[in-house]
Motif scaffolding. Structure first.
Motif, PDB file in Angstrom:
ATOM      1  N   ARG A  17      51.560 -61.647 113.387  1.00  0.00           N
ATOM      2  CA  ARG A  17      50.449 -61.849 112.595  1.00  0.00           C
ATOM      3  C   ARG A  17      50.117 -63.292 112.241  1.00  0.00           C
ATOM      4  NH1 ARG A  17      54.027 -59.145 109.166  1.00  0.00           N
ATOM      5  NH2 ARG A  17      54.126 -60.015 107.110  1.00  0.00           N
ATOM      6  N   HIS A  18      49.213 -63.780 111.673  1.00  0.00           N
ATOM      7  CA  HIS A  18      48.615 -64.991 111.211  1.00  0.00           C
ATOM      8  C   HIS A  18      49.078 -66.087 112.342  1.00  0.00           C
ATOM      9  CE1 HIS A  18      48.755 -63.186 107.225  1.00  0.00           C
ATOM     10  NE2 HIS A  18      50.047 -62.839 107.258  1.00  0.00           N
ATOM     11  N   THR A  19      48.640 -65.644 113.534  1.00  0.00           N
ATOM     12  CA  THR A  19      48.735 -66.486 114.622  1.00  0.00           C
ATOM     13  C   THR A  19      47.562 -67.218 114.893  1.00  0.00           C
ATOM     14  OG1 THR A  19      48.520 -64.767 116.155  1.00  0.00           O
ATOM     15  CG2 THR A  19      50.848 -65.328 115.529  1.00  0.00           C
ATOM     16  N   PRO A  20      47.640 -68.362 115.463  1.00  0.00           N
ATOM     17  CA  PRO A  20      48.603 -69.130 115.977  1.00  0.00           C
ATOM     18  C   PRO A  20      48.918 -70.216 115.041  1.00  0.00           C
ATOM     19  CG  PRO A  20      46.781 -70.187 116.959  1.00  0.00           C
ATOM     20  CD  PRO A  20      46.184 -68.850 116.167  1.00  0.00           C
ATOM     21  N   LEU A  60      60.313 -71.896 110.168  1.00  0.00           N
ATOM     22  CA  LEU A  60      60.529 -72.726 109.117  1.00  0.00           C
ATOM     23  C   LEU A  60      59.075 -73.550 108.961  1.00  0.00           C
ATOM     24  CD1 LEU A  60      64.571 -73.746 109.315  1.00  0.00           C
ATOM     25  CD2 LEU A  60      63.044 -71.756 108.020  1.00  0.00           C
ATOM     26  N   GLY A  61      58.707 -73.712 110.131  1.00  0.00           N
ATOM     27  CA  GLY A  61      57.425 -74.712 110.113  1.00  0.00           C
ATOM     28  C   GLY A  61      56.222 -73.962 110.590  1.00  0.00           C
ATOM     29  N   PRO A  62      54.752 -74.416 110.566  1.00  0.00           N
ATOM     30  CA  PRO A  62      53.603 -73.871 110.930  1.00  0.00           C
ATOM     31  C   PRO A  62      53.687 -73.787 112.411  1.00  0.00           C
ATOM     32  CG  PRO A  62      53.215 -75.955 110.272  1.00  0.00           C
ATOM     33  CD  PRO A  62      54.673 -75.777 109.954  1.00  0.00           C
ATOM     34  N   GLY A  63      53.011 -72.695 112.936  1.00  0.00           N
ATOM     35  CA  GLY A  63      52.700 -72.541 114.426  1.00  0.00           C
ATOM     36  C   GLY A  63      52.601 -71.400 114.802  1.00  0.00           C
ATOM     37  N   ASP A  64      53.034 -70.970 116.026  1.00  0.00           N
ATOM     38  CA  ASP A  64      52.899 -69.856 116.782  1.00  0.00           C
ATOM     39  C   ASP A  64      54.089 -68.741 116.866  1.00  0.00           C
ATOM     40  OD1 ASP A  64      51.214 -67.860 117.919  1.00  0.00           O
ATOM     41  OD2 ASP A  64      50.420 -69.061 119.780  1.00  0.00           O
ATOM     42  N   VAL A  65      54.082 -67.747 116.983  1.00  0.00           N
ATOM     43  CA  VAL A  65      55.435 -66.839 117.516  1.00  0.00           C
ATOM     44  C   VAL A  65      54.990 -65.957 118.569  1.00  0.00           C
ATOM     45  CG1 VAL A  65      56.203 -66.791 115.154  1.00  0.00           C
ATOM     46  CG2 VAL A  65      54.596 -64.905 115.745  1.00  0.00           C
ATOM     47  N   TYR A  66      55.681 -65.872 119.470  1.00  0.00           N
ATOM     48  CA  TYR A  66      55.256 -65.367 120.879  1.00  0.00           C
ATOM     49  C   TYR A  66      56.532 -64.405 121.328  1.00  0.00           C
ATOM     50  CZ  TYR A  66      53.875 -65.435 125.725  1.00  0.00           C
ATOM     51  OH  TYR A  66      53.358 -64.829 126.843  1.00  0.00           O
ATOM     52  N   PRO A  67      56.310 -63.181 121.538  1.00  0.00           N
ATOM     53  CA  PRO A  67      57.343 -62.188 122.185  1.00  0.00           C
ATOM     54  C   PRO A  67      57.364 -62.449 123.571  1.00  0.00           C
ATOM     55  CG  PRO A  67      55.760 -60.965 120.502  1.00  0.00           C
ATOM     56  CD  PRO A  67      54.954 -62.453 120.879  1.00  0.00           C
ATOM     57  N   LEU A  68      58.354 -62.709 124.028  1.00  0.00           N
ATOM     58  CA  LEU A  68      58.395 -62.991 125.492  1.00  0.00           C
ATOM     59  C   LEU A  68      59.402 -61.834 125.993  1.00  0.00           C
ATOM     60  CD1 LEU A  68      58.158 -64.593 128.250  1.00  0.00           C
ATOM     61  CD2 LEU A  68      60.306 -65.781 127.627  1.00  0.00           C
ATOM     62  N   GLU A  69      58.745 -60.959 126.796  1.00  0.00           N
ATOM     63  CA  GLU A  69      59.325 -59.758 127.448  1.00  0.00           C
ATOM     64  C   GLU A  69      60.229 -59.926 128.557  1.00  0.00           C
ATOM     65  OE1 GLU A  69      59.344 -56.899 125.600  1.00  0.00           O
ATOM     66  OE2 GLU A  69      57.912 -57.700 124.441  1.00  0.00           O
ATOM     67  N   LEU A  70      61.423 -59.687 128.468  1.00  0.00           N
ATOM     68  CA  LEU A  70      62.507 -59.811 129.352  1.00  0.00           C
ATOM     69  C   LEU A  70      62.528 -58.371 129.982  1.00  0.00           C
ATOM     70  CD1 LEU A  70      62.896 -62.457 127.984  1.00  0.00           C
ATOM     71  CD2 LEU A  70      65.308 -62.290 129.055  1.00  0.00           C
ATOM     72  N   THR A  71      62.497 -58.243 131.325  1.00  0.00           N
ATOM     73  CA  THR A  71      62.441 -56.792 131.952  1.00  0.00           C
ATOM     74  C   THR A  71      63.852 -56.781 132.574  1.00  0.00           C
ATOM     75  OG1 THR A  71      61.661 -57.775 134.201  1.00  0.00           O
ATOM     76  CG2 THR A  71      60.042 -57.001 132.435  1.00  0.00           C
ATOM     77  N   GLY A  72      64.811 -57.697 132.898  1.00  0.00           N
ATOM     78  CA  GLY A  72      66.173 -57.564 133.297  1.00  0.00           C
ATOM     79  C   GLY A  72      66.204 -57.848 134.751  1.00  0.00           C
ATOM     80  N   VAL A 120      61.878 -63.246 120.894  1.00  0.00           N
ATOM     81  CA  VAL A 120      60.815 -63.918 119.950  1.00  0.00           C
ATOM     82  C   VAL A 120      61.022 -65.422 119.867  1.00  0.00           C
ATOM     83  CG1 VAL A 120      59.489 -63.704 117.974  1.00  0.00           C
ATOM     84  CG2 VAL A 120      60.934 -61.803 118.644  1.00  0.00           C
ATOM     85  N   LEU A 121      59.950 -65.923 120.483  1.00  0.00           N
ATOM     86  CA  LEU A 121      59.867 -67.682 120.681  1.00  0.00           C
ATOM     87  C   LEU A 121      59.024 -68.074 119.410  1.00  0.00           C
ATOM     88  CD1 LEU A 121      59.557 -67.990 124.314  1.00  0.00           C
ATOM     89  CD2 LEU A 121      61.605 -67.737 123.091  1.00  0.00           C
ATOM     90  N   THR A 122      59.143 -69.259 119.130  1.00  0.00           N
ATOM     91  CA  THR A 122      58.198 -69.901 118.019  1.00  0.00           C
ATOM     92  C   THR A 122      58.080 -71.419 118.785  1.00  0.00           C
ATOM     93  OG1 THR A 122      58.241 -70.917 115.945  1.00  0.00           O
ATOM     94  CG2 THR A 122      60.438 -70.709 116.839  1.00  0.00           C
ATOM     95  N   ALA A 123      56.760 -71.860 118.299  1.00  0.00           N
ATOM     96  CA  ALA A 123      56.045 -73.135 118.835  1.00  0.00           C
ATOM     97  C   ALA A 123      55.392 -73.681 117.552  1.00  0.00           C
ATOM     98  CB  ALA A 123      55.438 -72.775 120.035  1.00  0.00           C
ATOM     99  N   PRO A 124      55.296 -75.062 117.566  1.00  0.00           N
ATOM    100  CA  PRO A 124      54.711 -75.852 116.628  1.00  0.00           C
ATOM    101  C   PRO A 124      53.127 -75.581 116.743  1.00  0.00           C
ATOM    102  CG  PRO A 124      55.824 -77.432 118.117  1.00  0.00           C
ATOM    103  CD  PRO A 124      56.260 -75.864 118.342  1.00  0.00           C
ATOM    104  N   GLY A 125      52.722 -75.086 117.917  1.00  0.00           N
ATOM    105  CA  GLY A 125      51.286 -75.215 118.241  1.00  0.00           C
ATOM    106  C   GLY A 125      50.747 -73.765 118.898  1.00  0.00           C
ATOM    107  N   PRO A 126      49.610 -73.718 119.186  1.00  0.00           N
ATOM    108  CA  PRO A 126      49.299 -72.641 119.920  1.00  0.00           C
ATOM    109  C   PRO A 126      50.131 -72.544 121.414  1.00  0.00           C
ATOM    110  CG  PRO A 126      47.340 -73.578 118.862  1.00  0.00           C
ATOM    111  CD  PRO A 126      48.440 -74.392 118.722  1.00  0.00           C
ATOM    112  N   VAL A 127      50.520 -71.363 121.784  1.00  0.00           N
ATOM    113  CA  VAL A 127      51.273 -71.064 123.050  1.00  0.00           C
ATOM    114  C   VAL A 127      50.022 -71.145 123.998  1.00  0.00           C
ATOM    115  CG1 VAL A 127      52.584 -69.576 124.311  1.00  0.00           C
ATOM    116  CG2 VAL A 127      53.041 -70.029 122.349  1.00  0.00           C
TER     117      VAL A 127
END
Length: 204
Positions: free
Chosen positions: A6-9, A69-81, A129-136
């Motif tokens: 939520r609250h992305t990006p 810790l800073g503003p930006g986006d969060v992005y769940p990266l799904e690893l399938t094995g 779960v990845l975080t980025a300082p701007g939109p992904v």
């Protein structure tokens, strides 16, 4: 483990939904809130507590809200094995025990040699779960299609891509730790995930 964002990006928060007894690891200071009964433990390394915590759900399951810790986006990266991913070393917000960091992955050792570079390799199954300082954003590369990206904007890329690290100016300053003075050349097929803001400048 399931992840809702939520609250992305601009100011992303990741809610990690945990099954009974399931656990997730994140930096200690990123825990915003949790459902009642979630247990936080801090693993020790060399006799000292690390800066990362493990959050474990009680018998009825639970959730943990994690905020970068800073503003930006969060992005769940799904690893399938089946396919691993190389990820910017500053980008991981949370990972389950089913996703492992491969410290001796050969292709990254070929890129960086004995030095600790700006990328880490992850494999396994589950949501990293990845975080980025701007939109992904992303580049979808077809077979043999090429793109060049500066390291400050690289978020993650899969093992299906070929990758070459080179200096912008061989006589200029370069850093394998930060990516200063370097670029990455990618060849498809595969997806390059990038962030729309420069990581070092955003930390300013």
């Amino acid at each position: 483990m399931r992840v809702h964002t939520r609250h992305t990006p601009g100011f992303g928060v990741a809610r990690v939904m945990l099954a009974p007894g399931e656990a997730v690891q994140s930096a200690t200071e990123t825990m915003l809130a949790s459902s009642f009964g979630v247990v936080e433990s801090n693993p020790e390394r060399g006799g000292r507590k690390s800066g990362r915590s493990v959050f474990t759900a009680p018998a009825g399951g639970g959730w943990v809200d994690l905020a970068p810790l800073g503003p930006g986006d969060v992005y769940p990266l799904e690893l399938t094995g089946g396919i691993g991913w190389s990820v910017h070393r500053d980008a991981v917000l949370a990972r389950p025990g089913s996703v492992r960091r491969d410290q001796t992955w050969a292709p990254l050792q070929q890129l960086f040699g004995a030095d600790a570079g700006f990328l880490e390799h992850y494999s396994g199954t589950g949501s990293l779960v990845l975080t980025a300082p701007g939109p992904v954003d992303s580049f979808e590369l077809s077979p043999r299609e090429l793109v060049t990206v500066r390291p400050d904007y690289v978020l993650a890329y899969p093992d299906t891509l070929q990758c070459r690290l080179r200096a912008i100016d061989p006589s200029g300053p370069q850093s394998l730790r930060t990516g200063e003075g370097l670029v990455l050349d990618f060849a498809g097929p595969g997806t390059v995930l990038v962030q729309a803001r420069n990581r070092r400048v955003s930390r300013g």
